[in-house]
Each structure stands twice: as C-alpha cells, then as structure tokens.
Design a protein around this motif. Structure first.
Motif, PDB file in Angstrom:
ATOM      1  N   MET A 145      -8.671   6.916  -9.231  1.00 25.77           N
ATOM      2  CA  MET A 145      -7.767   5.860  -9.662  1.00 25.77           C
ATOM      3  C   MET A 145      -6.947   5.321  -8.489  1.00 25.77           C
ATOM      4  O   MET A 145      -6.702   4.117  -8.375  1.00 25.77           O
ATOM      5  CB  MET A 145      -6.847   6.387 -10.768  1.00 25.77           C
ATOM      6  N   ARG A 146      -6.543   6.212  -7.599  1.00 27.36           N
ATOM      7  CA  ARG A 146      -5.798   5.768  -6.424  1.00 27.36           C
ATOM      8  C   ARG A 146      -6.666   4.890  -5.526  1.00 27.36           C
ATOM      9  O   ARG A 146      -6.206   3.860  -5.007  1.00 27.36           O
ATOM     10  CB  ARG A 146      -5.296   6.978  -5.639  1.00 27.36           C
ATOM     11  N   LEU A 194      -5.914   1.000  -4.389  1.00 27.91           N
ATOM     12  CA  LEU A 194      -5.867   0.584  -2.989  1.00 27.91           C
ATOM     13  C   LEU A 194      -6.919  -0.482  -2.688  1.00 27.91           C
ATOM     14  O   LEU A 194      -6.644  -1.448  -1.957  1.00 27.91           O
ATOM     15  CB  LEU A 194      -6.083   1.797  -2.078  1.00 27.91           C
ATOM     16  N   ALA A 195      -8.114  -0.321  -3.242  1.00 24.98           N
ATOM     17  CA  ALA A 195      -9.167  -1.311  -3.010  1.00 24.98           C
ATOM     18  C   ALA A 195      -8.780  -2.668  -3.583  1.00 24.98           C
ATOM     19  O   ALA A 195      -9.009  -3.713  -2.968  1.00 24.98           O
ATOM     20  CB  ALA A 195     -10.486  -0.830  -3.624  1.00 24.98           C
ATOM     21  N   HIS A 196      -8.174  -2.644  -4.774  1.00 26.36           N
ATOM     22  CA  HIS A 196      -7.751  -3.907  -5.387  1.00 26.36           C
ATOM     23  C   HIS A 196      -6.656  -4.577  -4.557  1.00 26.36           C
ATOM     24  O   HIS A 196      -6.668  -5.800  -4.357  1.00 26.36           O
ATOM     25  CB  HIS A 196      -7.257  -3.652  -6.805  1.00 26.36           C
ATOM     26  N   MET A 197      -5.706  -3.816  -4.058  1.00 23.92           N
ATOM     27  CA  MET A 197      -4.615  -4.390  -3.276  1.00 23.92           C
ATOM     28  C   MET A 197      -5.123  -4.961  -1.952  1.00 23.92           C
ATOM     29  O   MET A 197      -4.715  -6.047  -1.531  1.00 23.92           O
ATOM     30  CB  MET A 197      -3.547  -3.326  -3.022  1.00 23.92           C
ATOM     31  N   GLN A 198      -6.022  -4.249  -1.284  1.00 26.05           N
ATOM     32  CA  GLN A 198      -6.572  -4.754  -0.031  1.00 26.05           C
ATOM     33  C   GLN A 198      -7.389  -6.022  -0.258  1.00 26.05           C
ATOM     34  O   GLN A 198      -7.309  -6.974   0.523  1.00 26.05           O
ATOM     35  CB  GLN A 198      -7.434  -3.680   0.626  1.00 26.05           C
ATOM     36  N   LEU A 199      -8.159  -6.050  -1.338  1.00 22.83           N
ATOM     37  CA  LEU A 199      -8.938  -7.246  -1.642  1.00 22.83           C
ATOM     38  C   LEU A 199      -8.034  -8.424  -1.965  1.00 22.83           C
ATOM     39  O   LEU A 199      -8.330  -9.569  -1.625  1.00 22.83           O
ATOM     40  CB  LEU A 199      -9.886  -6.969  -2.815  1.00 22.83           C
ATOM     41  N   LYS A 200      -6.918  -8.160  -2.597  1.00 21.99           N
ATOM     42  CA  LYS A 200      -5.971  -9.226  -2.936  1.00 21.99           C
ATOM     43  C   LYS A 200      -5.478  -9.933  -1.687  1.00 21.99           C
ATOM     44  O   LYS A 200      -5.384 -11.168  -1.654  1.00 21.99           O
ATOM     45  CB  LYS A 200      -4.791  -8.635  -3.706  1.00 21.99           C
ATOM     46  N   PHE A 201      -5.187  -9.184  -0.638  1.00 17.68           N
ATOM     47  CA  PHE A 201      -4.692  -9.798   0.590  1.00 17.68           C
ATOM     48  C   PHE A 201      -5.820 -10.418   1.404  1.00 17.68           C
ATOM     49  O   PHE A 201      -5.623 -11.430   2.069  1.00 17.68           O
ATOM     50  CB  PHE A 201      -3.943  -8.759   1.430  1.00 17.68           C
ATOM     51  N   LYS A 202      -6.992  -9.821   1.362  1.00 17.56           N
ATOM     52  CA  LYS A 202      -8.105 -10.378   2.127  1.00 17.56           C
ATOM     53  C   LYS A 202      -8.578 -11.707   1.554  1.00 17.56           C
ATOM     54  O   LYS A 202      -9.054 -12.572   2.289  1.00 17.56           O
ATOM     55  CB  LYS A 202      -9.274  -9.382   2.154  1.00 17.56           C
ATOM     56  N   THR A 203      -8.464 -11.881   0.245  1.00 14.05           N
ATOM     57  CA  THR A 203      -8.918 -13.112  -0.408  1.00 14.05           C
ATOM     58  C   THR A 203      -7.749 -13.995  -0.807  1.00 14.05           C
ATOM     59  O   THR A 203      -7.869 -14.798  -1.717  1.00 14.05           O
ATOM     60  CB  THR A 203      -9.755 -12.768  -1.649  1.00 14.05           C
ATOM     61  N   ALA A 204      -6.618 -13.854  -0.132  1.00 12.83           N
ATOM     62  CA  ALA A 204      -5.420 -14.619  -0.521  1.00 12.83           C
ATOM     63  C   ALA A 204      -5.667 -16.115  -0.410  1.00 12.83           C
ATOM     64  O   ALA A 204      -5.199 -16.900  -1.233  1.00 12.83           O
ATOM     65  CB  ALA A 204      -4.235 -14.207   0.352  1.00 12.83           C
ATOM     66  N   ILE A 221       0.834  -1.206   0.000  1.00 11.01           N
ATOM     67  CA  ILE A 221       0.000   0.000   0.000  1.00 11.01           C
ATOM     68  C   ILE A 221       0.867   1.255   0.000  1.00 11.01           C
ATOM     69  O   ILE A 221       0.568   2.242  -0.698  1.00 11.01           O
ATOM     70  CB  ILE A 221      -0.947  -0.024   1.219  1.00 11.01           C
ATOM     71  N   ASN A 222       1.961   1.230   0.745  1.00 13.00           N
ATOM     72  CA  ASN A 222       2.864   2.387   0.746  1.00 13.00           C
ATOM     73  C   ASN A 222       3.487   2.609  -0.631  1.00 13.00           C
ATOM     74  O   ASN A 222       3.656   3.758  -1.067  1.00 13.00           O
ATOM     75  CB  ASN A 222       3.956   2.191   1.794  1.00 13.00           C
ATOM     76  N   HIS A 223       3.810   1.531  -1.320  1.00 11.80           N
ATOM     77  CA  HIS A 223       4.343   1.663  -2.680  1.00 11.80           C
ATOM     78  C   HIS A 223       3.313   2.300  -3.615  1.00 11.80           C
ATOM     79  O   HIS A 223       3.661   3.131  -4.465  1.00 11.80           O
ATOM     80  CB  HIS A 223       4.767   0.297  -3.211  1.00 11.80           C
ATOM     81  N   ILE A 224       2.046   1.896  -3.460  1.00 11.02           N
ATOM     82  CA  ILE A 224       0.996   2.475  -4.294  1.00 11.02           C
ATOM     83  C   ILE A 224       0.834   3.958  -4.003  1.00 11.02           C
ATOM     84  O   ILE A 224       0.696   4.782  -4.928  1.00 11.02           O
ATOM     85  CB  ILE A 224      -0.329   1.714  -4.063  1.00 11.02           C
ATOM     86  N   LEU A 225       0.846   4.318  -2.749  1.00  7.34           N
ATOM     87  CA  LEU A 225       0.688   5.732  -2.390  1.00  7.34           C
ATOM     88  C   LEU A 225       1.834   6.576  -2.939  1.00  7.34           C
ATOM     89  O   LEU A 225       1.617   7.682  -3.464  1.00  7.34           O
ATOM     90  CB  LEU A 225       0.601   5.880  -0.877  1.00  7.34           C
ATOM     91  N   ARG A 226       3.049   6.062  -2.848  1.00  6.64           N
ATOM     92  CA  ARG A 226       4.180   6.816  -3.396  1.00  6.64           C
ATOM     93  C   ARG A 226       4.089   6.923  -4.914  1.00  6.64           C
ATOM     94  O   ARG A 226       4.402   7.972  -5.494  1.00  6.64           O
ATOM     95  CB  ARG A 226       5.497   6.136  -2.991  1.00  6.64           C
ATOM     96  N   TYR A 227       3.636   5.870  -5.555  1.00  6.87           N
ATOM     97  CA  TYR A 227       3.514   5.892  -7.015  1.00  6.87           C
ATOM     98  C   TYR A 227       2.444   6.888  -7.466  1.00  6.87           C
ATOM     99  O   TYR A 227       2.660   7.661  -8.408  1.00  6.87           O
ATOM    100  CB  TYR A 227       3.178   4.487  -7.511  1.00  6.87           C
ATOM    101  N   THR A 228       1.293   6.872  -6.786  1.00  3.06           N
ATOM    102  CA  THR A 228       0.214   7.789  -7.186  1.00  3.06           C
ATOM    103  C   THR A 228       0.590   9.245  -6.922  1.00  3.06           C
ATOM    104  O   THR A 228       0.237  10.139  -7.696  1.00  3.06           O
ATOM    105  CB  THR A 228      -1.074   7.431  -6.437  1.00  3.06           C
ATOM    106  N   ASN A 229       1.295   9.491  -5.827  1.00  2.00           N
ATOM    107  CA  ASN A 229       1.714  10.866  -5.535  1.00  2.00           C
ATOM    108  C   ASN A 229       2.766  11.354  -6.525  1.00  2.00           C
ATOM    109  O   ASN A 229       2.739  12.515  -6.956  1.00  2.00           O
ATOM    110  CB  ASN A 229       2.256  10.950  -4.112  1.00  2.00           C
ATOM    111  N   LYS A 230       3.691  10.487  -6.887  1.00  2.00           N
ATOM    112  CA  LYS A 230       4.741  10.881  -7.814  1.00  2.00           C
ATOM    113  C   LYS A 230       4.197  11.173  -9.199  1.00  2.00           C
ATOM    114  O   LYS A 230       4.622  12.123  -9.874  1.00  2.00           O
ATOM    115  CB  LYS A 230       5.806   9.794  -7.875  1.00  2.00           C
ATOM    116  N   ASN A 231       3.228  10.362  -9.652  1.00  2.00           N
ATOM    117  CA  ASN A 231       2.661  10.536 -10.989  1.00  2.00           C
ATOM    118  C   ASN A 231       1.387  11.369 -10.989  1.00  2.00           C
ATOM    119  O   ASN A 231       0.771  11.545 -12.051  1.00  2.00           O
ATOM    120  CB  ASN A 231       2.369   9.164 -11.607  1.00  2.00           C
ATOM    121  N   LYS A 232       0.965  11.852  -9.805  1.00  4.02           N
ATOM    122  CA  LYS A 232      -0.193  12.736  -9.684  1.00  4.02           C
ATOM    123  C   LYS A 232      -1.447  12.126 -10.321  1.00  4.02           C
ATOM    124  O   LYS A 232      -2.130  12.755 -11.143  1.00  4.02           O
ATOM    125  CB  LYS A 232       0.107  14.098 -10.306  1.00  4.02           C
ATOM    126  N   LEU A 233      -1.724  10.875  -9.953  1.00  2.57           N
ATOM    127  CA  LEU A 233      -2.901  10.185 -10.473  1.00  2.57           C
ATOM    128  C   LEU A 233      -4.157  10.706  -9.785  1.00  2.57           C
ATOM    129  O   LEU A 233      -4.100  11.177  -8.639  1.00  2.57           O
ATOM    130  CB  LEU A 233      -2.771   8.683 -10.253  1.00  2.57           C
TER     131      LEU A 233
END
Length: 652
Positions: A356-357, A361-371, A340-352
């Motif tokens: 979209m951010r 984040l929702a996709h990443m959290q769901l990925k771990f919850k349904t692992a 999640i920290n990597h995603i936040l840094r990526y979105t801030n750097k590219n000003k998404l």
C-alpha cells in the motif's frame, strides 16, 4: 468592384502604412482569414459589447505574418506591428546611450569638446521623429479594451499627457539652440543639468522589460537577470559620475578622494577620471573597501553615507530576486519531496502494508511527473467553451470508438466530451475496487488493465483490456456495486465519465437511451462465461432478451427502455421522466418462497410507465396474471413513482 492596381503607397517608409480607399473595396473582395482575425475597429465603430472580444491585442508571442491593412484608417501604425516593434527596440538602444551620456557630460565638462555633442544631436533627431510618429500610433483604450485609431483622439490624448511635454523637453538640442542665438558654445553646469532631462527616456527601457517578462518567446529567468544587470550597471555609472562631479567642483582639488591620489586630475584625460570613478563605485557597492580611494572632505563623506545606505537596499533587491528565481526553478522538486515525506510519515504512523505504501508513493510521483498533462491543472482557469474544444480535439475519437457510444449523434458526443476528465494511473494501481459504489466509469486511452475477481485473499484475472475498452460501465448501467476489481498493468491514461452527468445527458432523449441499451446488450452477449457469472441477473436478462428475438423491434425497445411513443396509452398516469428504474418481480406473496429478498423465481425488469403495463409485463415474465402488487414488507403499491431502483415487487 475589385481593388485598383495603382494603389497609393505611404511616403513614410517601413512605419506608416497607407490605408485602402473606401471606394477601392467592393463587396466581393477576397480577404485572408488571418487578416479578418486581426482586424481592429475604431472606437467610433463599436456598436455593442460583442465587438470588444475581436478588438483585443494579440496574445503574447503572437507573430502576424499577414500585413494587409489590419487598420481601416489611413496612416495608422498599430502598436503590435513588427516594424514598429523594431523601431522601439532601436530607440531603447539609443536610450541606453542617452542615460550614459547625460550623466557623463554632467561630471566631465571637457566631454563637450569632443564628438559626444554631435552624437547627441543625431540621437535627439531619432527621438524627434518618434514624437511625430506617436501622433499616428493607435493606442489601447483601457476602459473598453479597443484599439483606437482615430487621428484626433490619438493627437488629443498625446498632447494632454505629461509624456508629450517631457518628450519635447528631453529632445530639444539646448546647447545648439544657445549657440545659434548667442554664437557661443553652451558650457557649464546649467547645460549639464538640463541634459539630465534625457533620463526621462528610461521609461522606455522599463516598458520593454515589462513586455519581455510576459512574452513567452523569451526565457523569464534570462530577462530578469539582464534587467538586474542593467540596473546595477546604471547605478554604478550614476554614483561614479556624481562623486567625480563633487570632486571636480570642490574648491581645493587636492582635498578630494581623487585629488589625494592624482593631484592634476582636472588636466588629465577624462577617461582616467572615469576609470577611477567606476573603480571606486564598484569597490564600494561590493563592500570590498580596499581603502586606496576614500572620502576626504565633508561633501564626499555625506554622499558616501547615502550611497552605502542605498547599496544595502539595492543588494537586498538583487539578492532577493536572484534567490526567488533559483528557488522557483526548484519549487516543484521541493513540493514533491515534501509530499513524499508526508506519505512516509503517515504510513509509518499507521503501520500500513508495504504494498500500500508503494502504491501511494507511485501515485504521488506520477502526479508530479505528469503535472503538465493534467487537464484539471492546465484547464481549470480557462472558459468552459475552450475546455470543451480541447477535450473534443483530444478525446472525441476515443469516445466515438467506445462500444457504448457507437452511432451516437454529434450533439450528445459534444455534451459528453465537455464533462470528461483525463487521469493517469501508474502500474499495479486499482482504478475500481470490487463492490464499491458505481460513481464513474472509464475509457482506456493508452496502457492496459486487468479485470480481477477477488474472493477472500485469492485473486483471479478474468480478462485483459487495452486502449479503446471501457471499464466500470456495467456497475453504472445496472446501478449495482462494481462486480470486478480493475487494476492497471502498466502506465495508463483513462478518461473518467461521471455516472450522474451521464445519466442527466441520456435521460432527456428516448432514442439515445435505446441506443445505449442496444449497444450494452450486444456487448454483454459477447462476454465470456467467467465474467457473466460475476454479474447478478445477467443470465436472466440475456435469456429474456433472446426470448424477444422473434418479436418486433418496437416491442423489444418498449420492454428495455419503457418509453412509450403512443400518448393515448399514457393517459391513465403521467409519464415519468428520467432514466428507467430496474425492479425485481416475483409471482407469489412476500411470505412465500425461499428468499424474501430475491429468490430464484425473481425476474429483473425495467419498470413500465403504468400499473396496467406492469401487470402485462409480469404476466409475460411469470406466466400468470396478478391483480395485487406489494412490497417485501407487505405494503401495497398504488403508484409507481414511489418505487426505487432494485426494489422487490410481489405480484399475485
């Protein structure tokens, strides 16, 4: 011949199971399927490698409820037998006593006057019984992974091993043998050191913990903690007994670590000395060092130095294991937060954008919850046959109820199931984007999606689909960019089917291709008008299909699938294999008409197998017969194999 009712039983209770006589079993004997499943064959009966798989030990945690003769040999104990496991557990408890008593009797010689020697004799009897029992315990051949239950092979293997010699030496009641020969009670350091041979039995404890760590019925964390606790207690006991033994045999008792505090410790109770020893051992191991008990003479100081050096390694081992257990339990949380920290840094750097951010984040959290439910992660190390069986059990009914696969044969359903992949999508997540290349299509297992038409910044919801519906198949079947955007309305599970895998399976069977076209056309006719407007050539295709209503079913199938069953009609050109191609035909030269790439007079058709059939089909569609076929660039077409999907053909 049926089984005799007077079948003999083994004289050894609970452990040795009498095998059935070969003359007492007939060809018509009924056996339990579970008994056949866990039947083990002798290594002499193995004829080929195919029998190896049925001779492996049961999986960890397997409980065998059927005890009806799993071995074909008489008086054979299987290593995974429940009663034999209980026997091994009893021996492990006795090993704990032996490890404590052997060191205790070495340090405290007066213990030989009490009840401990009698208890030792009883414990040695149990291990003597185990030596005899080992000659009847089958073993796993590590070269073939077969259970060997031949008496001669078992005995030969045990007699040649070091374990047999050490088992006998550690079980012999040396003190009682000495008393029977000399008439005197065996005392002294020699007998104390001989008793240390019983520490050989500790290997049983190591084997038990090794098995429990792999057994899914027991919590791994608890097993490891108990193992570390046992190692610590044993080392404390060992160090305390050794230090007391050094003090007991020192020439000047008052110049010892315990003699400086208790001058007559040799005449005092052995339990007082044991208490002092354990107190010193624990204080030294924990590096507290109150100073009330300390080394006095050179022997004690030398031992203390080695003891503290060893304590450093033991403390590092214990702390390292405990840290690993604690960190491992929180590893998934740490990995998720890092992602999640990597995603936040990526979105801030590219000003998404924020939307979209939030989707990322929702996709990443769901990925771990349904692992635990992700098929790729759970099944990736399993054989393909097992993965296919699991997919068939979970999703076969979903595929059979999908409209595109109605009436499909079981063989094709099984092939299709083996190539699907299950995925989860959070709410408001795009599964398919409008105008993207059609690489996959999906069947909704749970949840719901929206079919959306995008025009610039505006969006219009055309339809809502739920479990059992399909999305993306229109772009795949027509081989056109996806006409709609598909977005989830809530948490949704879908199964993904690859375009190429689907094409490979269908193209080999004419009847399957016809069935797909029939189901697909029936579905298209039921679409609402708003959906039909977004699909290119759909109106022309449906109009052509309606025009075929009065004709025979065979003629209609030849036009839609273009697979001819009459081999005599295909002698002019070889039959093309694969999924039929779709082309657009025009009834004028390429330099005429309003749009060179596809004017309003163009007709979407399935490419036939030969040029004469193409001319016939063009005459039927365009109302006039041509004799020349050219491409949009003016090149003449002489072979149909060079044509590609969605090519424009000009016939005049």
């Amino acid at each position: 011949m049926s089984m005799t009712t007077s079948e003999a039983r083994s004289p050894v209770p609970l452990l040795l199971r009498r095998g059935r006589s070969s003359t007492a079993l007939g060809t018509s004997e009924e056996r339990s399927p579970l008994s056949l499943l866990f039947r083990r064959r002798s290594s002499k009966d193995v004829g080929n490698i195919t029998s190896v798989s049925s001779s492996l030990l049961p999986a960890f945690g397997t409980v065998i409820e059927n005890d009806n003769n799993p071995s074909s040999k008489s008086f054979i104990v299987l290593p995974y037998d429940r009663r034999y496991r209980l026997w091994e557990l009893l021996l492990v408890i006795l090993v704990g006593y032996s490890a404590w008593a052997s060191l205790f009797e070495l340090a405290f010689e007066k213990a030989a006057d009490g009840a401990i020697p009698t208890i030792d004799l009883v414990v040695d009897f149990f291990f003597a019984v185990d030596i005899v029992l080992t000659f009847f315990v089958a073993y796993l051949d590590t070269s073939t992974y077969l259970i060997v239950d031949d008496h001669k092979l078992i005995a030969r293997r045990y007699l040649k091993s070091v374990a047999f010699v050490m088992d006998v030496l550690s079980t012999l009641p040396i003190q009682f043998i000495y008393k029977a020969i000399t008439g005197n009670i065996g005392r002294g350091q020699a007998f104390g050191f001989l008793n240390l041979l019983r520490l050989w039995r500790l290997r049983r404890v190591a084997e038990l913990f090794k098995r429990l760590e792999k057994d899914t019925l027991f919590n791994y964390f608890v097993v490891r903690v108990i193992k570390l606790l046992c190692v610590t207690i044993f080392w404390l006991h060992t160090a305390g007994c050794i230090l007391f033994w050094i003090a007991y045999h020192y020439p000047r008792p008052v110049d010892t670590w315990i003699g400086s505090q208790v001058e007559d410790f040799k005449e005092r109770s052995i339990w007082l000395g044991y208490t002092y020893s354990m107190y010193w051992s624990i204080v030294t191991l924990t590096t507290v060092g109150y100073g009330d008990l300390h080394a006095v003479n050179t022997r004690e100081k030398t031992f203390n130095m080695f003891y503290m050096l060893f304590n450093i390694g033991l403390a590092a081992y214990i702390i390292g294991n405990m840290t690993n257990l604690v960190v491992h339990s929180a590893l998934r949380t740490f990995t998720m937060r890092s992602a999640i920290n990597h995603i936040l840094r990526y979105t801030n750097k590219n000003k998404l954008p924020d939307m979209m951010r939030e989707q990322m984040l929702a996709h990443m959290q769901l990925k771990f919850k349904t692992a635990e439910l992700k098929q790729e992660e759970v099944l990736q190390d399993l054989p393909k046959a097992i993965r296919s069986s699991i997919n068939e059990h979970l999703f076969r009914s979903v595929i059979e109820n999908a409209y595109l696969f109605k009436g499909f044969p079981d063989g094709l359903i099984i092939q299709l199931v083996s190539h699907i992949k299950a995925e989860y999508f959070p709410p408001k997540m795009e599964i398919i984007l409008q105008n993207e290349i059609p690489t996959d299509f999906y069947i909704i297992v749970s949840g719901g999606v929206e079919i959306i038409r995008s025009k610039g910044a505006s969006e219009q919801v055309l339809a809502k689909l739920g479990p059992g519906d399909m999305v993306g198949e229109i772009g795949v079947v027509f081989n056109i960019p996806q006409p709609f955007t598909v977005r989830t309305r809530r948490l949704s599970q879908v199964i993904r089917i690859s375009h190429h895998k689907f094409k490979e399976m269908v193209q080999s069977d004419v009847d399957d291709a016809k069935m797909i076209i029939t189901n697909f056309m029936a579905y298209l006719k039921e679409l609402n008008d708003e959906l039909k407007k977004e699909i290119p050539f759909l109106r022309d295709l449906l109009a052509n299909a309606d025009a075929q209503t009065g004709e025979s079913q065979q003629s209609y199938n030849e036009e839609m699938v273009t697979f001819s069953k009459d081999e005599n009609e295909n002698k002019q050109e070889p039959k093309r294999e694969g999924v039929p191609k779709r082309v657009i035909i025009h009834g004028h030269p390429p330099n005429q008409g309003n749009n060179k790439n596809g004017d309003s007079s163009g007709r979407l058709i399935i490419l036939p197998d030969s040029l004469p059939l193409l001319f016939d089909l063009a005459e039927k569609k365009l109302g006039k017969r041509g004799s020349t076929i050219v491409m949009v660039d003016g090149a003449h077409v002489e072979q149909l194999d060079v044509l590609r999907e969605n090519d424009h053909l000009y016939i005049f």
